[in-house]
Write a protein that holds these residues in place. Structure first.
Motif, PDB file in Angstrom:
ATOM      1  N   HIS A 112       0.827  -1.212   0.000  1.00  0.00           N
ATOM      2  CA  HIS A 112       0.000   0.000   0.000  1.00  0.00           C
ATOM      3  C   HIS A 112       0.860   1.261   0.000  1.00  0.00           C
ATOM      4  O   HIS A 112       0.764   2.081   0.913  1.00  0.00           O
ATOM      5  CB  HIS A 112      -0.913   0.017   1.229  1.00  0.00           C
ATOM      6  CG  HIS A 112      -1.859  -1.128   1.310  1.00  0.00           C
ATOM      7  ND1 HIS A 112      -2.936  -1.264   0.473  1.00  0.00           N
ATOM      8  CD2 HIS A 112      -1.876  -2.211   2.131  1.00  0.00           C
ATOM      9  CE1 HIS A 112      -3.590  -2.370   0.777  1.00  0.00           C
ATOM     10  NE2 HIS A 112      -2.956  -2.970   1.774  1.00  0.00           N
ATOM     11  N   GLU A 114       0.523   3.909  -1.633  1.00  0.00           N
ATOM     12  CA  GLU A 114      -0.291   5.127  -1.740  1.00  0.00           C
ATOM     13  C   GLU A 114      -1.058   5.439  -0.456  1.00  0.00           C
ATOM     14  O   GLU A 114      -1.529   6.547  -0.275  1.00  0.00           O
ATOM     15  CB  GLU A 114      -1.282   5.019  -2.913  1.00  0.00           C
ATOM     16  CG  GLU A 114      -2.326   3.937  -2.775  1.00  0.00           C
ATOM     17  CD  GLU A 114      -1.835   2.520  -3.061  1.00  0.00           C
ATOM     18  OE1 GLU A 114      -2.595   1.580  -2.761  1.00  0.00           O
ATOM     19  OE2 GLU A 114      -0.714   2.345  -3.558  1.00  0.00           O
ATOM     20  N   LEU A 116      -4.090   4.865   0.913  1.00  0.00           N
ATOM     21  CA  LEU A 116      -5.448   5.398   0.864  1.00  0.00           C
ATOM     22  C   LEU A 116      -6.220   4.923   2.093  1.00  0.00           C
ATOM     23  O   LEU A 116      -6.288   3.720   2.350  1.00  0.00           O
ATOM     24  CB  LEU A 116      -6.150   4.935  -0.417  1.00  0.00           C
ATOM     25  CG  LEU A 116      -5.457   5.343  -1.728  1.00  0.00           C
ATOM     26  CD1 LEU A 116      -6.136   4.692  -2.913  1.00  0.00           C
ATOM     27  CD2 LEU A 116      -5.433   6.851  -1.863  1.00  0.00           C
TER      28      LEU A 116
END
Length: 143
Positions: A112, A114, A116
């Motif tokens: 992960h 990124e 989010l």
């Protein structure tokens, strides 16, 4: 048969019986747990499986709770914990160890980058949500 002892017998009859202790559950030994956590290979799938085992062991959360974790559920600063939405629509925070935090950070960098908040934490592969038997399969595969 002595009538003078009747009041004592009556008082004694109100004392509850000792409950029979429940059968003790076996606890995994430290060496066995280390071997289990070392079993998954150093691949993407192996790292995911190791993270599943670490979270289940460290937090003692239910598999259904693990399946529902989101990135936003993690609190990795100051007092590390995971916010759980559990059985019966109850919410709680579960503390995690510093070792689990370091494993989680490594896992997050790999899976992960990124970060989010609404993204599922662990259990997605090929855009399909895992069912509840996948964590058991990963444990069985690495025994």
């Amino acid at each position: 048969m002595d009538i003078s002892l009747q009041s004592i017998a009556l008082s004694a009859s109100h004392v509850p019986f000792l409950k029979e202790p429940k059968k003790e559950k076996q606890i995994i030994q430290d060496e066995d747990m280390k071997a289990l956590l070392a079993a998954p290979p150093d691949t993407q799938k192996g790292n995911r499986d190791r993270m599943i085992m670490i979270l289940l062991y460290d937090t003692a959360i239910r598999i259904a709770e693990l399946l529902e974790l989101k990135i936003a559920s993690l609190k990795l600063k100051s007092v590390p914990s995971i916010h759980i939405h559990g059985k019966g629509d109850k919410e709680r925070s579960v503390s995690i160890t510093d070792a689990t935090v370091s494993h989680l950070k490594k896992y997050l960098r790999q899976f992960h980058p990124e970060m989010l908040p609404d993204q599922p934490l662990i259990l997605y592969e090929n855009q399909r949500k895992y069912c509840s038997n996948v964590p058991w399969k990963c444990l069985k595969n690495h025994q």
